[in-house]
Design an enzyme around this catalytic site. Structure first.
Site, short mmCIF file in Angstrom:
data_model
loop_
_atom_site.label_atom_id
_atom_site.label_comp_id
_atom_site.label_asym_id
_atom_site.label_seq_id
_atom_site.Cartn_x
_atom_site.Cartn_y
_atom_site.Cartn_z
CG ASP A 167 -12.69 -45.48 27.98
OD1 ASP A 167 -11.81 -45.98 29.10
OD2 ASP A 167 -12.06 -44.56 27.77
CB THR A 169 -4.25 -46.57 33.68
OG1 THR A 169 -4.76 -47.04 32.35
CG2 THR A 169 -2.99 -47.91 33.54
CG ASP A 225 -9.83 -49.99 28.98
OD1 ASP A 225 -8.61 -50.06 29.09
OD2 ASP A 225 -9.63 -48.42 29.38
CG ASP A 235 -2.62 -50.77 31.13
OD1 ASP A 235 -3.77 -50.68 30.49
OD2 ASP A 235 -1.85 -50.40 32.23
CB ILE A 273 -6.31 -51.98 33.33
CG1 ILE A 273 -5.17 -53.15 33.08
CG2 ILE A 273 -6.40 -51.21 34.62
CD1 ILE A 273 -4.37 -53.15 34.23
CG ASP A 274 -12.39 -47.75 32.56
OD1 ASP A 274 -11.53 -46.86 31.69
OD2 ASP A 274 -13.16 -47.97 32.65
P1 AMP Z 1 -12.40 -42.13 34.29
O1 AMP Z 1 -11.66 -43.54 35.82
O2 AMP Z 1 -13.64 -42.83 35.08
O3 AMP Z 1 -12.02 -41.04 35.05
O4 AMP Z 1 -12.11 -42.77 32.54
C1 AMP Z 1 -11.10 -43.41 32.54
C2 AMP Z 1 -10.87 -42.93 30.75
O5 AMP Z 1 -10.88 -42.05 30.74
C3 AMP Z 1 -9.78 -43.88 30.46
O6 AMP Z 1 -9.37 -45.10 30.24
C4 AMP Z 1 -9.34 -42.53 29.01
O7 AMP Z 1 -9.55 -43.43 28.03
C5 AMP Z 1 -10.11 -41.79 29.60
N1 AMP Z 1 -9.78 -40.42 29.08
C6 AMP Z 1 -8.58 -39.80 28.83
N2 AMP Z 1 -8.75 -38.82 29.03
C7 AMP Z 1 -9.52 -38.25 29.47
C8 AMP Z 1 -10.04 -36.49 29.33
N3 AMP Z 1 -9.57 -35.68 28.42
N4 AMP Z 1 -11.42 -36.52 29.40
C9 AMP Z 1 -12.68 -37.95 29.47
N5 AMP Z 1 -11.98 -39.02 29.30
C10 AMP Z 1 -10.63 -39.74 29.59
MG MG Z 2 -10.09 -46.73 29.99
#
Ligand code: AMP
Ligand code: MG
Length: 331
Positions: free
Chosen positions: A274, A128, A123, A47, A125-126
């Site tokens: 994101d 992580t 981001d 990251d 690393i989206d």
């Molecule tokens: P995903 O892989 O689609 O779940 O998306 C990952 C992103 O979800 C991460 O980069 C976080 O910023 C974000 N994230 C963290 N906590 C939450 C939450 N409670 N609800 C939705 N997204 C979140």
């Molecule tokens: Mg992210």
């Protein structure tokens, strides 16, 4: 047609490619002991290295364009993280030789700007958690100007040309420029042959293929099931980390992507980094993106999408049917 002569477009493609290949190398070498941020999401060497790389490149090439990025160096500067910082420095030095730890920290903190009329959001690393699991993750960079996403680039090292999960494969890069369409190419082939991305033309809600977060804590699994019932789709929703989901939707391999709110965090607000890049890629591929009420994502409200609730992305044709179903299940 994609104009690769446009300096910002070229920059975004090149730096996301570089950052994606860097994090892929970090992953391969397994040097990613996770540390824990205040919000308990794992942050890795990769990251920080990715953000340092993009921060440094942007500061050099477009010094007047601010960066709003996910990470900052405060954890990394602590004495017990000296080793992590050394690892980050080693990886970034492969690209920018003789970088010092102080350089790295300041390049990371180049991303501490606030949203403005014209700014980038990253981001590094989206997904992580997907990265640590060896699943999907993405490097996501977008240019937002006059309140709208203008350029979006996603680097997905573990997505194959067929838009399937392919850990260890060549990876895919997607780019969209407002008014110029959405395109994809191999991650590792410079400058790359850019092929168009186009959403699916499926009209029947029963045929809709659904995408959701891999992490149950980032969505509401019960509501996903209700929605599938309401639409009479029988296929199990595909669980996938990161904005790779937007890429899969843009490529016509799924019809609906839902970000429901986790019952544990019902007031969660999506972060701009994101959603920015992925949402433009879907729109430019002919799809539609809104929140769960059908409102357009509003990128003018700071670091989060404060005026929106959740996200619904679709192949456009099925958007209204999905909104009706969301209303019916009382989202
Ligand atoms: P995903 O892989 O689609 O779940 O998306 C990952 C992103 O979800 C991460 O980069 C976080 O910023 C974000 N994230 C963290 N906590 C939450 C939450 N409670 N609800 C939705 N997204 C979140
Ligand atoms: Mg992210």
């Amino acid at each position: 047609m994609l104009n690769l002569e446009q300096p910002e477009t070229r920059f975004a493609i090149n730096i996301v490619r570089e950052a994606s290949l860097l994090v892929k190398r970090v992953q391969a070498k397994m040097v990613s002991p996770a540390i824990t941020k205040g919000d308990y999401s794992p942050v890795t060497v990769a990251d920080f290295a990715s953000q340092a790389l993009v921060g440094k490149a942007l500061a050099e090439q477009f010094p007047d364009q601010p960066l709003v990025a996910e990470e900052d160096s405060s954890e990394l500067r602590k004495a017990n993280e000296r080793q992590t910082l050394q690892q980050v420095t080693k990886f970034v030095s492969e690209r920018f030789p003789h970088s010092t730890s102080e350089d790295i920290s300041s390049w990371i903190d180049y991303g501490a700007s606030e949203p403005a009329d014209h700014f980038w959001t990253l981001d590094p690393i989206d997904g992580t958690k997907g990265f640590l699991r060896g699943d999907q993750y993405a490097v996501a960079l977008a240019l937002i100007a006059r309140g709208k996403v203008q350029i979006g680039v996603l680097g997905c090292p573990n997505i194959s040309e067929g838009f399937k999960s392919d850990p260890g494969g060549l990876g895919t890069l997607a780019v969209a420029v407002r008014g110029e369409g959405a395109w994809h190419t191999e991650l590792d082939s410079e400058p790359g042959v850019f092929k168009p991305l186009k959403v699916s033309d499926t009209k029947d809600p029963e045929q809709a293929r659904l995408l959701r977060s891999y992490e149950s804590g980032h969505t509401n699994v019960g509501q996903m099931d209700y929605l599938a019932d309401e639409l009479s789709t029988t296929a199990e929703p595909v669980r996938m980390d990161s904005q790779a989901k937007y890429m899969v939707l843009a490529a016509g391999k799924a019809e609906l992507y839902l970000r429901f709110l986790s019952p544990r965090q019902p007031d969660y607000k999506e972060k701009i980094w994101d959603q920015a890049a992925g949402s433009l890629i879907v729109e430019e591929a002919g799809g539609k993106v809104s929140d769960l009420y059908g409102l357009p994502l509003d990128f003018t409200t700071g670091r989060t999408l404060r005026s929106n609730r959740g996200v619904l992305a679709s192949n456009k044709i099925l958007h209204q049917a999905a909104l009706n179903a969301l209303r019916a299940i009382n989202t």
